[in-house]
Design a protein around this motif. Structure first.
Motif, PDB file in Angstrom:
ATOM      1  N   PHE A  64     -12.005 -13.064   3.135  1.00  0.00           N
ATOM      2  CA  PHE A  64     -11.519 -11.687   3.209  1.00  0.00           C
ATOM      3  C   PHE A  64     -12.571 -10.796   3.856  1.00  0.00           C
ATOM      4  CE2 PHE A  64     -10.130 -13.371  -1.062  1.00  0.00           C
ATOM      5  CZ  PHE A  64      -8.894 -13.824  -0.611  1.00  0.00           C
ATOM      6  N   SER A  65     -12.106  -9.725   4.489  1.00  0.00           N
ATOM      7  CA  SER A  65     -13.029  -8.756   5.069  1.00  0.00           C
ATOM      8  C   SER A  65     -12.958  -7.399   4.376  1.00  0.00           C
ATOM      9  CB  SER A  65     -12.736  -8.575   6.560  1.00  0.00           C
ATOM     10  OG  SER A  65     -11.416  -8.104   6.759  1.00  0.00           O
ATOM     11  N   ALA A  66     -11.971  -7.166   3.536  1.00  0.00           N
ATOM     12  CA  ALA A  66     -11.860  -5.877   2.850  1.00  0.00           C
ATOM     13  C   ALA A  66     -10.948  -6.008   1.641  1.00  0.00           C
ATOM     14  CB  ALA A  66     -11.325  -4.805   3.797  1.00  0.00           C
ATOM     15  N   LEU A  67     -11.197  -5.139   0.659  1.00  0.00           N
ATOM     16  CA  LEU A  67     -10.403  -5.075  -0.562  1.00  0.00           C
ATOM     17  C   LEU A  67      -9.968  -3.633  -0.776  1.00  0.00           C
ATOM     18  CD1 LEU A  67      -9.386  -6.002  -3.393  1.00  0.00           C
ATOM     19  CD2 LEU A  67     -11.732  -5.698  -4.208  1.00  0.00           C
ATOM     20  N   THR A  68      -8.665  -3.417  -0.954  1.00  0.00           N
ATOM     21  CA  THR A  68      -8.100  -2.094  -1.176  1.00  0.00           C
ATOM     22  C   THR A  68      -7.103  -2.189  -2.326  1.00  0.00           C
ATOM     23  OG1 THR A  68      -8.279  -1.637   1.197  1.00  0.00           O
ATOM     24  CG2 THR A  68      -6.906  -0.152  -0.074  1.00  0.00           C
ATOM     25  N   VAL A  69      -6.924  -1.098  -3.069  1.00  0.00           N
ATOM     26  CA  VAL A  69      -5.931  -1.050  -4.141  1.00  0.00           C
ATOM     27  C   VAL A  69      -4.872  -0.027  -3.771  1.00  0.00           C
ATOM     28  CG1 VAL A  69      -5.544  -0.751  -6.610  1.00  0.00           C
ATOM     29  CG2 VAL A  69      -7.742  -1.607  -5.793  1.00  0.00           C
ATOM     30  N   ASP A  70      -3.594  -0.390  -3.923  1.00  0.00           N
ATOM     31  CA  ASP A  70      -2.515   0.535  -3.569  1.00  0.00           C
ATOM     32  C   ASP A  70      -2.207   1.466  -4.752  1.00  0.00           C
ATOM     33  OD1 ASP A  70      -0.780  -0.776  -5.350  1.00  0.00           O
ATOM     34  OD2 ASP A  70       0.167  -1.976  -3.785  1.00  0.00           O
ATOM     35  N   PRO A  71      -1.310   2.442  -4.580  1.00  0.00           N
ATOM     36  CA  PRO A  71      -1.043   3.401  -5.661  1.00  0.00           C
ATOM     37  C   PRO A  71      -0.520   2.772  -6.936  1.00  0.00           C
ATOM     38  CG  PRO A  71      -0.204   4.243  -3.580  1.00  0.00           C
ATOM     39  CD  PRO A  71      -0.597   2.818  -3.337  1.00  0.00           C
ATOM     40  N   TRP A  72       0.044   1.572  -6.860  1.00  0.00           N
ATOM     41  CA  TRP A  72       0.624   0.925  -8.029  1.00  0.00           C
ATOM     42  C   TRP A  72      -0.345  -0.043  -8.699  1.00  0.00           C
ATOM     43  CZ3 TRP A  72       2.933   0.850  -3.109  1.00  0.00           C
ATOM     44  CH2 TRP A  72       3.894   1.854  -2.912  1.00  0.00           C
ATOM     45  N   GLY A  73      -1.560  -0.140  -8.185  1.00  0.00           N
ATOM     46  CA  GLY A  73      -2.558  -0.995  -8.812  1.00  0.00           C
ATOM     47  C   GLY A  73      -2.601  -2.409  -8.298  1.00  0.00           C
ATOM     48  N   HIS A 129      -0.474   4.029   1.093  1.00  0.00           N
ATOM     49  CA  HIS A 129       0.220   5.155   0.488  1.00  0.00           C
ATOM     50  C   HIS A 129       1.639   4.732   0.111  1.00  0.00           C
ATOM     51  CE1 HIS A 129      -2.788   8.279   1.571  1.00  0.00           C
ATOM     52  NE2 HIS A 129      -3.068   7.427   2.530  1.00  0.00           N
ATOM     53  N   GLU A 130       2.308   5.568  -0.651  1.00  0.00           N
ATOM     54  CA  GLU A 130       3.684   5.264  -1.026  1.00  0.00           C
ATOM     55  C   GLU A 130       4.599   5.235   0.192  1.00  0.00           C
ATOM     56  OE1 GLU A 130       5.109   7.774  -4.091  1.00  0.00           O
ATOM     57  OE2 GLU A 130       3.494   7.282  -5.492  1.00  0.00           O
ATOM     58  N   ASP A 131       4.242   5.948   1.243  1.00  0.00           N
ATOM     59  CA  ASP A 131       5.091   6.029   2.432  1.00  0.00           C
ATOM     60  C   ASP A 131       4.646   5.132   3.576  1.00  0.00           C
ATOM     61  OD1 ASP A 131       6.645   7.969   1.168  1.00  0.00           O
ATOM     62  OD2 ASP A 131       5.313   9.572   1.830  1.00  0.00           O
TER      63      ASP A 131
END
Length: 394
Positions: A306-315, A357-359
């Motif tokens: 992996f090159s990056a880790l992100t968390v979305d609005p829902w976890g 984002h949600e959209d």
């Protein structure tokens, strides 16, 4: 509607009641990511409208886009309107209030306040983008150890912070790969205390001599650790294996099953492709040295996972698959907080995910001359009834 303009993907998420109860039947959503972005910034020749080294970005509630750009020998915080128009910048290069050297993370808080972390100055700046007021907190030197500093900060629901350490650049003997470890830990809301949660292997470093000149840097295809926060949990990964470390509010580790993805070996073809991509960016008089430097640098056995880790609005965790040079697309693994692979998302072109984002998604793309843009790709249809996060993380 012309369906050839959309990139569809299936999303299958188990929906269960948080805290017990009968498990609901799986719900399948057919989401679609637009093949073309709705907004692109960084393509304007106006002052502040051209981007050089995007490190972070965020979208405000009214559609304005904030971009941290490390180009032009410093750091700045640019602001763009919902249609991509250039607005007066929120910060420029420097060390005074509202000035920056190397921004590594930007997060949006209540009422569109911005939390901007500068890794060079080790300073967190809180920005009101409407009134343009700023306040700053400088992290005390030696809060981790005498020599350690932070690379990124990520805000938790209770106002505390998850900090990822900055690699110190440990060097071994010439031609020998060396590495340091980087800590991941929690800071209180005032950034005055630090408690380590885990220690990750840092990026690889190597010293190489070419024509009597010494060079220091990272070997091709080196992994870089990443960290993120959601609710009251911390997430981190070294990038060199298929797992994520998860820690709850009291620092206890939580189980996470490795993703079902296989290691990919570093081949001669990948090194040749990397070489050609670098040669395309250097002047002719530096081609021979660049070629020798790349050929003489020790290589890793496998590509990072992996090159990056992100968390979305829902976890949910978004792990970006490491992409060799000249990739034609980008893959993200969308994963539950326990490691269940929920879906894979593939973009139509190479890009670096900056925020979900949600959209839609906010991403960094790169042009043929290494110029950079930030684009927003909307979801065209879908659902938000997702698998619940862990109770410990809420």
């Amino acid at each position: 509607m012309d369906e050839t303009k959309f990139i569809p993907f299936a999303l299958l998420l188990a929906v269960a009641a948080c805290g017990g109860g009968d498990e609901a039947a799986p719900v399948a959503y057919d989401w679609a990511l637009a093949a073309e972005p709705s907004v692109v910034v960084g393509d304007s020749p106006e002052e502040g409208g051209v981007l050089h080294d995007v490190t972070a970005a965020a979208m405000l509630s009214d559609g304005r886009i904030v971009v941290a750009d490390g180009g032009l020998g410093g750091g700045r915080l640019s602001l763009f309107g919902p249609e991509g128009e250039v607005l007066p910048a929120l910060g420029r290069t420097g060390e005074g209030p509202g000035e920056y050297s190397w921004i590594t993370s930007v997060e949006v808080g209540a009422a569109d306040s911005l939390f901007v972390f500068d890794a060079m100055l080790q300073r967190l700046t809180v920005v009101d983008p409407n009134a343009r007021r700023v306040s700053t907190v400088v992290i005390d030197a030696g809060i981790i150890t005498e020599n350690d500093r932070f690379r990124t900060l990520h805000r938790q629901a209770d106002g505390s912070w998850i900090g990822l350490g900055l690699d110190r650049g440990r060097w071994g003997e010439p031609q020998q790969i060396a590495r340091d470890t980087v800590p991941v830990g929690r800071l209180d809301g005032t950034l005055s205390t630090f408690g380590e949660l885990t220690s990750l292997p840092g990026p690889l470093n190597v010293r190489v001599a070419v024509d009597g000149q010494g060079f220091m840097g990272s070997p091709h295809f080196t992994p870089w650790p990443s960290a993120a926060a959601w609710g009251e949990c911390a997430f981190s990964t070294s990038g060199e294996d298929a797992t994520v470390e998860v820690h709850d509010r009291d620092g206890s580790p939580l189980p996470f099953q490795p993703l079902p993805v296989a290691a990919r070996p570093v081949t001669d073809a990948l090194v040749d492709d990397y070489l050609s991509s670098r040669l395309a960016l250097v002047p002719p008089e530096r081609e021979a040295m660049t070629r020798q430097l790349i050929e003489d640098t020790p290589r890793t056995h496998n590509l990072p996972y992996f090159s990056a880790l992100t968390v979305d609005p829902w976890g949910h965790l978004w792990l970006q698959e490491y992409q060799p040079p000249r990739g034609v697309s980008t893959r993200w693994y969308v994963v539950s907080q326990t490691g269940e692979l929920l879906t894979e998302v593939t973009s139509p072109e190479p890009m670096r995910l900056l925020a979900v984002h949600e959209d839609g998604v906010l991403a960094r793309t790169t042009g043929p001359l290494d110029e950079q843009f930030v684009a927003f790709y909307p979801w065209l249809r879908g659902g938000t009834q997702l698998a619940p996060p862990r109770p410990e993380c809420r």
